[in-house]
Structures are given as C-alpha cells and as structure tokens.
Design a protein around this motif. Structure first.
Motif, PDB file in Angstrom:
ATOM      1  N   LEU A   1       0.559  -1.255  -0.049  1.00  0.00           N
ATOM      2  CA  LEU A   1       0.169  -0.007   0.063  1.00  0.00           C
ATOM      3  C   LEU A   1       0.835   1.157   0.030  1.00  0.00           C
ATOM      4  O   LEU A   1       0.617   2.105  -0.715  1.00  0.00           O
ATOM      5  N   GLU A   2       1.964   1.244   0.834  1.00  0.00           N
ATOM      6  CA  GLU A   2       2.905   2.382   0.664  1.00  0.00           C
ATOM      7  C   GLU A   2       3.464   2.638  -0.739  1.00  0.00           C
ATOM      8  O   GLU A   2       3.421   3.754  -1.155  1.00  0.00           O
ATOM      9  N   ASP A   3       3.863   1.743  -1.271  1.00  0.00           N
ATOM     10  CA  ASP A   3       4.393   1.953  -2.695  1.00  0.00           C
ATOM     11  C   ASP A   3       3.241   2.448  -3.445  1.00  0.00           C
ATOM     12  O   ASP A   3       3.551   3.291  -4.294  1.00  0.00           O
ATOM     13  N   GLN A   4       2.148   1.878  -3.698  1.00  0.00           N
ATOM     14  CA  GLN A   4       0.923   2.267  -4.399  1.00  0.00           C
ATOM     15  C   GLN A   4       0.714   4.033  -3.938  1.00  0.00           C
ATOM     16  O   GLN A   4       0.381   4.681  -4.959  1.00  0.00           O
ATOM     17  N   PHE A   5       0.662   4.070  -2.793  1.00  0.00           N
ATOM     18  CA  PHE A   5       0.201   5.431  -2.328  1.00  0.00           C
ATOM     19  C   PHE A   5       1.208   6.573  -2.981  1.00  0.00           C
ATOM     20  O   PHE A   5       0.845   7.609  -3.410  1.00  0.00           O
TER      21      PHE A   5
END
Length: 307
Positions: A285-289
C-alpha cells in the motif's frame, strides 16, 4: 443502504489566496473504518478540524451524525471521540484522576469497566502520573479516554505518530478489538501506511487539498499497478495507454504506473509497441500511495538516480 455518519459537500478552506482544502465531497457509512491518507500538507488535519467544527469553512459544509459541523450540539459532541497526534493530557494528573475529569463530561455514557479493561490491557496503573508516562503510554491513555464514552464516531488524526513499532502494534490491536466489539465508525488518518492497511476497509486519498480517491481498500490495491516493459531495441518515444499515471524509461525498459488497467489492455499495448515481454511488479500500500500521489514532473534528487 448504509447510513451515512460523516458527510462533506464542497468543503473548502482558504488561507488567504491559498486553498488548504478544495471542494471535498466525502461520505463515510456507519461501521466503516476509513483510512484518511495524504502527504504532509495535503490538507488532512485541516479537513478533520473542519469536520469537527474546530475551523470555519470558506465554502461548503460538513455533517456529523446528521448535524452541521458549525453548530454541533453538546449531545452530538458526546457521540464523537477525537484522538489527535501529540496526545495532550494534563501532565500533573494521574490516570485515575484524568478518568474522573473526563467522565464528568459524559455522566450517562461513561463505561468505567471498558476504561479499566483498556488500562489493564496496556499494562498501566491508574496511580501513574501522566508526566511519568512515555509517548506510547500517553497514546494508550488517549485511546482509552476516547473510547470509554462509547462514541458512535471516532476520529483519529495520526494517533501513532512517533511511537515505536511494538507500541504501535499494541495500540492498533487494542483499537481493532474494541472497534470490532462495538461496531464503531472510524476516520483514521496516518502517515504510516502499514497501520492503515492493518485496520482500514476503505481509504480516502487527498492531494494538495483535492480528493483523489475514495473507495474500498481492496479496490485501490487492485487498481494501482506497476509494470516493467522490456524491449529488444529502443523503447517507444510515446506511451499512449489509458490509465497511465506516469512512466520512467531506460535504454530498453519502460516502467509504467497504471490505474484501472487490466492485464489484457497491458498485453495489447505491449504487443502494439513491439515489446519483448512485460512483468508486473508487486507493490504494498505504501508503494501504491507514493506512486499514486507522485508528481508527473518530479525531478531526481541524486546523481545516481539517473542510472
């Protein structure tokens, strides 16, 4: 259809000529744990303060539990819990004295047993003074104080900021257990994306005061993707692919960040572009955000990034 507990319509806040929040339209249904995401300065705290009636909007409105945020009654405020970063508590009080002080504002709904259970869960004593507690312990007391009045809506603005990993996990596990037991509605802002992924079932993303995403967590996780496309010779000069956020190129590779693009669409474009093959890159999720909110014209900071 689920009841809407928190709603904003065109919620806007200007500081001088600069918009801190720009026409936010948001609906949070009852029983939802909503992760509220944005980079520093994106407008999250401003939005939360507007929702709670702590700031006056330049335009638009916010409604909590059916009441306009600019005129929240004491009865409505008693149904809302608020935990903010920093956990500002009266340092000279003991936990027990602080409970007595807080309980006086909620004489009919204070759950003393729940407060005691949480203090015991966090391995604290009511005799301890706030000034002798660590940041993590003050965060735990803040959560207990916010949940003991049994609020229908719990608003949390970066409550785990500055806590170490072990305390954060204990804090979140305590929150999850109680939320699941009581079925509360939660708006949870955090810079720590792993925390959001752990508790949220829906996420909202704002960027520079503008709403960028509002959907179930699973939908966001499935929609934002990265693919590396390999070419035998040189890469094409242009990338014409619907859903393309941005791309990076090297001599024989293109790294594409996509939103809402299926495997078949990627395969069709890759074939037309003469690609040798393509591979999807696993993202958390951090990468995507980070990719979702990255500027399309971001510059590289270091020389080695040009490699």
């Amino acid at each position: 259809m689920a009841e809407i507990v928190l709603e904003t319509e065109g919620l806007t806040k200007y500081y001088g000529a600069k918009p801190a929040l720009d026409h936010l339209d948001l609906r949070v249904p009852r029983g939802c744990i909503c992760g509220f995401l944005g980079r520093n300065g994106a407008g999250k705290t401003t939005a939360i303060k507007l929702m709670l009636g702590l700031l006056t909007p330049t335009a638009g409105s916010a409604t909590l539990l059916g009441c306009d945020s600019t005129s929240l009654t004491p009865a409505i405020r008693q149904r809302i819990g608020y935990v903010t970063e920093g956990h500002r508590l009266f340092r000279w009080m003991t936990i027990g004295r602080l409970e007595e002080f807080q309980r006086a504002f909620f004489p009919k709904q204070w759950d003393g047993r729940l407060f005691a259970e949480m203090i015991e869960y966090f391995e604290l004593s009511k005799k301890q003074k706030i000034k002798h507690l660590s940041n993590g312990q003050r965060a735990q007391v803040s959560l207990a104080l916010a949940l003991a009045p049994n609020p229908e809506l719990l608003v949390m603005d970066d409550p785990t900021l500055g806590l170490d990993a072990a305390i954060r996990r204990q804090f979140l596990e305590g929150m999850i257990e109680l939320i699941m037991r009581q079925g509360r509605t939660v708006l949870f802002s955090s810079h720590i994306l792993a925390d959001v992924e752990r508790v949220a079932d829906r996420i909202v993303v704002i960027d520079k005061g503008v709403l960028r995403a509002d959907c179930p967590l699973e939908q966001f996780r499935a929609s934002v993707r990265k693919v590396v496309v390999h070419f035998e010779n040189s890469v094409p000069a242009e990338v014409e692919l619907a859903g393309l956020l941005h791309f990076r190129r090297s001599e024989r590779q293109l790294e594409l960040t996509l939103v809402g693009v299926g495997d078949a669409e990627v395969a069709d474009w890759a074939a037309r572009a003469g690609a040798e093959r393509f591979d999807f890159v696993e993202m958390n999720l951090e990468d995507q955000f980070i990719e979702f909110t990255a500027s399309p014209h971001r510059r590289r900071l270091f020389q080695w990034e040009k490699a």
